[in-house]
Design a protein around this motif. Structure first.
Motif: not given
Ligand code: ZN
Ligand code: 2HG
Length: 455
Positions: A317, A366, A371, A373, A412-413
């Protein structure tokens, strides 16, 4: 300006060398112009105040810079700004055993906080792949999340206090480590996630907690995305999860090749779920696994039998980002409600397939907290600029899908420059106006990280 900065700081802590500008003027993004006019390395809060006041009187802009691991160009200096690096403010200042709170400077690397907590028999639970180089100031400025959010929450949940220097050069001590404090607006939380647009985080009080019990890691093969959520619900009924991550077969293919890792399972599946839970929950976890197989949600699975195996499963991961980096992916860090993830993935696959059938998507993230990506990989023959142009043209379509589900264009970024012009897909016009008013109050001359976050 440089001469004045050199009066505030010792000359060797002001650099205009080309290599330094290139190094400290950027984060992990690669598609933005890097053009700071100087990099400065303060060592004290008073020096940060002096730099900020100088920026206000002389009219130059400042870009706060931490470990430069950001993925949204929040710490890229593209317009002659002065980069303020926290590399020299990297000390843990204090630790109170009774409060279980440590105070550190903004430039402390996340992994140093992990190590310090461990040395003191405690645990700092915010963790992610870049914790070996990301700094606490940057984590606070982006409210960093990571791989344990499902159990421990985001950075915000672990900040007991902040010392900040506002854009006007005022020093504020926010919340001072208190557990309870009902005295009006909590400015600490306003600064958390503000991406350096309101002021500098110069010190943080971080809460530590009990170390987790020994854990087990499971990787499960799942063919239909909607079944991953059935698996999550089934496990959560009886098992306290500390992580619930997912990645696609394409991600496994890339990461196993790049890192020469073994595949997790003999058979391949469209998706894989990675679960982490306390070893004491092994029996209920095995029962949940059995039920998931019987229900046809899971085709196969593996559970770690040792620390080394757990680390090897996590590597599948955590190594994804670096393994796809050579394909200069178009990155997106999106969130929808957990229950909406499968429908949202279908929407996106459909939209990308309709607009650009030749583009491959590498999904991971996640999923336990909604979340995902989304990394769209550049086809080998296509030039990077042409590829990003195509992706940018598709961005409004993508963000409409996010908005339709009430989701977030950045889980989150952070927004930085990358998502700035799309903020309206996640925040209303009224909210953006209020954000501008807040910025005006803390940074009246607009010296703090202009061009980031707010369109
Ligand atoms: Zn992440
Ligand atoms: C992760 O979860 C990071 O590994 C990076 O947030 C995500 O590379 C990405 O898109």
């Amino acid at each position: 300006m440089i001469v004045k900065l050199e009066k505030v700081l010792a000359p060797h802590r002001v650099s205009t060398a080309r290599d330094d500008l290139d190094n400290w003027g950027r984060d992990w993004t690669r598609s933005f112009v890097v053009a700071p006019s100087a990099v400065v390395f303060p060592e004290t809060v008073q020096e940060v105040v002096a730099i900020t006041r100088l920026a206000n009187t002389e009219g130059f802009a400042l870009v706060p810079s931490g470990g430069r691991t950001g993925l949204s160009a929040g710490a890229v200096a593209s317009h002659g700004e002065v980069v303020v690096s926290f590399d020299r403010m990297n000390r843990i200042l204090d630790f109170n055993e009774t409060d279980r709170v440590l105070r550190c400077q903004a430039g402390v690397v996340t992994a140093k906080v992990h190590a310090f907590a461990e040395e003191n028999g405690l645990f700092y639970p915010v963790d992610f792949s870049s914790s070996g180089s990301s700094q606490i100031g940057g984590n606070v400025a982006t409210n960093a999340g990571g791989i344990k959010v499902i159990r421990y929450g985001m950075t915000r949940d672990w900040v007991a206090g902040l010392k900040v220097v506002t854009g006007a050069g005022e020093v504020l001590e926010l919340n001072r480590g208190l557990v309870k404090n009902a005295t009006g607006y909590d400015l600490r939380h306003l600064l958390i996630g503000s991406e350096g647009t309101l002021g500098f985080v110069v010190e943080a009080d971080l809460r530590l907690t009990e170390p987790p019990a020994p854990s087990r890691v499971m990787v499960l093969g799942v063919d239909r995305m909607k079944d991953i959520l059935s698996v999550l619900t089934r496990f959560q009924a009886d098992v306290t999860l500390s992580a619930f991550e997912f990645f696609s077969e394409l991600a496994v293919e890339r990461v196993t090749r790049h890192r020469t890792l073994a595949r997790p399972l003999e058979s391949s599946s469209a998706f894989y779920a990675l679960l982490e839970f306390d070893a004491q929950d092994e029996s209920p976890a095995l029962a949940a696994f059995g039920d998931s197989v019987a229900s046809g949600w899971v085709s196969d699975g593996v559970m770690s039998q040792s620390e080394a195996q757990a680390r090897a499963l996590w590597a599948l991961r955590e190594g994804i980002t670096e393994s796809i980096a050579p394909e200069t992916p178009y990155k997106n860090d999106l969130a929808v409600r957990i229950s909406d993830v499968p429908g949202f993935l279908d929407d996106v696959e459909h939209a990308v397939g309709r607009i650009y059938p030749d583009l491959e998507i590498c999904w991971f993230g996640h999923i336990g907290d909604g979340n995902v990506h989304l990394n769209i990989l550049k086809p080998p023959g296509l030039a990077v600029t042409a590829f990003y142009e195509r992706c940018d043209a598709m961005a409004p379509e993508l963000f409409k899908l996010v908005a339709a589900r009430g989701g977030s264009i950045s889980a989150e970024h952070g927004v930085g420059m990358l998502k700035r012009d799309y903020l309206e897909f996640s925040r209303s016009a009224a909210e953006i106006e209020i954000m501008r008013a807040v910025k005006e109050a803390l940074d009246p001359n607009g010296v703090m990280n202009p061009g980031k976050l707010l369109p």
